[in-house]
Design a protein around this motif. Sequence first.
Motif, mmCIF file in Angstrom:
data_model
loop_
_atom_site.group_PDB
_atom_site.id
_atom_site.type_symbol
_atom_site.label_atom_id
_atom_site.label_comp_id
_atom_site.label_asym_id
_atom_site.label_seq_id
_atom_site.Cartn_x
_atom_site.Cartn_y
_atom_site.Cartn_z
ATOM 1 N N SER A 147 4.861 -0.766 3.779
ATOM 2 C CA SER A 147 5.555 -1.085 2.535
ATOM 3 C C SER A 147 6.990 -1.502 2.816
ATOM 4 N N LEU A 163 1.015 3.295 6.216
ATOM 5 C CA LEU A 163 1.115 2.504 4.992
ATOM 6 C C LEU A 163 2.546 2.447 4.483
ATOM 7 N N THR A 207 -1.008 7.695 6.217
ATOM 8 C CA THR A 207 -0.026 7.614 5.140
ATOM 9 C C THR A 207 1.275 7.026 5.667
ATOM 10 N N HIS A 220 2.516 -2.976 -2.550
ATOM 11 C CA HIS A 220 3.105 -1.673 -2.878
ATOM 12 C C HIS A 220 2.183 -0.870 -3.789
ATOM 13 N N ASP A 247 -0.373 0.758 -1.818
ATOM 14 C CA ASP A 247 0.255 1.888 -1.150
ATOM 15 C C ASP A 247 0.318 3.103 -2.086
#
Lengths: 232, 113, 544
Positions: free
Chosen positions: A92, A88, A85, A211, A214
């Motif tokens: 972003s 990512l 997480t 995004h 994400d």
Amino acid sequence: MADPRRLPHGEDGGPATGPGYLQHHFESLVQQKDASSLGMWLFLVTEILFFGGLFLVYTIYRWSYPLAFADASRHMDVRLGTTNTAVLIISSLTMAMAVHSAAAGRRRLIIPFLAATMLLGTTFLGIKAIEYTEHIRHHLFPGPWFHYPGPQIHARPAELFFSLYFAMTGLHALHMVIGLGILSVLVVQSRRGRYTGQWHTPIEMSGLYWHFVDIVWIFLFPLLYLIGRHVH
Amino acid sequence: MNQTEIQARESLHPEHIVSPKSYVAVFLALLVLTATTTLVAFVDLGPWNTVVALGIAFIKATLVVLIFMHIRWSSNLTRIIIVGGLFWLAILLALTFSDFATRGWLPILRMRP
Amino acid sequence: MAAEFIPEAEPLHPRDNYLNVRYGVGSWLLTRDHKRIALLYLASITFFFFLGGLFALLIRLELLTPGGDLVQSETYNKLFTMHGVVMIFFFLIPSIPAVLGNFLIPMMIGAKDLAFPRLNLLSWYIYIVGAAFTMWAVVHGGVDTGWTFYTPLSTAAANGHVVATAVGIFITGFSSILTGLNFIVTIHTMRAPGLTWFRLPLFVWSHYATSLIMVLGTPVIAVTLLMVGVERIFHLGLFDPALGGDPVLFQHLFWFYSHPAVYIMILPAMGVISEVVTTFSRKNIFGYRFVAFASVAIAVLGFLVWGHHMFVSGQSVYAGMIFSLLSFLVAIPSAIKVFNWTATMYRGSISWRTPMLYAFGFIGLFTIGGLTGLFLATLGVDVHVHDTYFIVAHFHYIMVGGAIMGYLGGMHYWWPKISGKMYPEGWARFAALIVFIGFNLTFFPQFVLGYLGMPRRYHAYPPEFQVLNVMSTAGASVLGVGYVIPMIYFAWSMRYGKNAPANPWRSTGLEWQTTSPPPTENFPVPPVVTSEPYVYATESEVVG
Ligand code: HEM
Ligand SMILES: [Cu+2]
């Protein structure tokens, strides 16, 4: 430099090529830009509903088998999930910075930020691959080889959980792969100097896509990794 | 759209350049929220675990959409499109639930899957 | 009045329109002109229409006699499956939007092209690739799940090429999504100066509504078919009852798209009818805003009713009641449209040209289809007629009697614009009559059959049903002839037809203000719009 919003159509009235030029069927660059961004957002809406189907299935089964889902979720590796997480989220940021560099006219920074984003995206997929291998090694891939290590009363709904896990993260990973493909095109085009402060629509649109992917993960992470943690 | 309209719109919507500082701020917020959601998951809050997890996910998603995806500075049409998409997803979930949630109500047909 | 008799195109000017501007296969396969892409679609969907028709013919031949003498039940299952798949996904859903919508939307809003011309061409290629997968499945033995792909039949039990067919539909779905996306963006951003939302032709409104469904609904069927695919291939038991999965959940997902999809098929036809009815009654549309909003209302409400396909599936009775009630709501905007068309014709000066004949056919048959829809939406009635020929008749009244009538009406109405040639009016009227008679002879007996209890999807039936089935088969052959005749005279007219003037119907639409066929850029000078869309009546007695 001439005001790019007023750049002419091609010589013969046909489509002009080259960055920042107006395609023949638009009246102005603003109109062209509006169309791209509207189109991109509509596409993202289709993506919401595309993933939405899987989220519905997840919701219904989790609601039907809360205990089994919680139990099955504990076979996830939280450390790897949390790391991914974070990876990512960093990607972003770098993606947003790539768009920012393009918009602010700092063309030299575009490629480094894009490259960083790609590197992080690849890291994510690498970690995901490690997780997949572990699951498969532990017979957690659904089908004839599936063998649930937890309480057998949960075995069958847990197989549902893992079906969803593989379907959802697999579809997400596929989107990541496509995203990496798009980013590599952007890198190539940036090296050719295609994008300017005035015209960098492809970078912006790809940013939206990145995004969005994400965000999907932002929901997948708690739903798949975290639901059974507090039950001991 | 005629020329004056176009010019009017150009002056209304100049491209917004967000400062990198806001990006970094959002990024840090996202990291903190990720840590929070992971830690909270290990605390037993009963049914609230799910609520908190989803709530945090929504906040994170909203931050990404507003800042990284520039919705804070975008047109109303774009916002309507996003809300519309989510609303349609809500229709899908809600009406499907109208089936699953009421299946047990009729005593002869207890057919939860 | 002067505008409608622009001198016929002179043969000495060979390169003045989109058809003759370039020649050669490459100029078609790589075109980005929305008008040429429309014709690419026309060719492909016509092929699928006749392929689907071939399956229908075999079905009707088998049902000529009560016994299973022509084909075995396995083959029969494949026939109706392939018939449904081809007709719905490869003909009816792309039909009006991809052909007429593609051709006309930019012209109707005074634009040079759709917003994304390359994406438009890509949509067609995607459609072709999807079609190739499905055709592969057809050639290699077909599928037998029904077009509905219900699990666990499709995931665990079915014979045949479920995955190839599903992949084909999955891919084609993206063609539909991209077309809808392109239309929405175009309508938002490319309107000519002065063309406000409430000056848009109703055809554009109905395509806007259709596009909303394409964009919001199609992704769900795509992911649903994907789930069926991975369940079949990788044994991810997403709907597997053995693991506690629920096949009814599949049905929810399937119908979330597939009920709205029936409006993808009918809404564009409604748009055609609005144009045709005003032109040939020489009246403004009655209640413009009502008709426009009705399209959007249908698109939205259409998403709230899908459960009426699942009354007897094991769905909760309470959900059934909700879906039953909501289904009645959709009838309201549909009825508004029918009332408004009728009111438009009232005291109009009606000319009985072919498109208008199809419009009459549409209004009558759609009304029957819609009303029987209300019977079916009534939970208590549906329990009895579900999965009988009553259903088959219901949806064919709407899809064949409604949507295809609208499609044919539109093809005749805009043929002069598309091809630059007039079709032969006498033959066309004759064909319209044949279609109408053939249609009713085919499908009315099916209402009776269903009411008497003949179930759908069986290759054999008790002998007492034979008379009605023979009628139906006879009607189908008449209908088939009715569809072949236009094919012949359209093709004939391209060579031998009279040259069409710019505006043969004295219509007020923007698309008629340019030459027939139009130049590649549609309008020599970009148009500016200064009035409402339908300005036929001199005194303005129009609501809205
Ligand atoms: C007033 C609006 C409508 C209502 C209330 C309505 C109602 C229904 C109901 C309740 C069923 C399910 C019957 C059953 O399976 O037992 C049904 C089936 C069907 N309807 Fe409609 N309908 C309407 C309009 C349409 C339209 C506009 C179309 C197509 C353009 C359509 C196409 C179909 C199809 C294809 C099926 C059968 C699907 C299958 O099971 O294979 N309907 N309709
Ligand atoms: Cu329906």
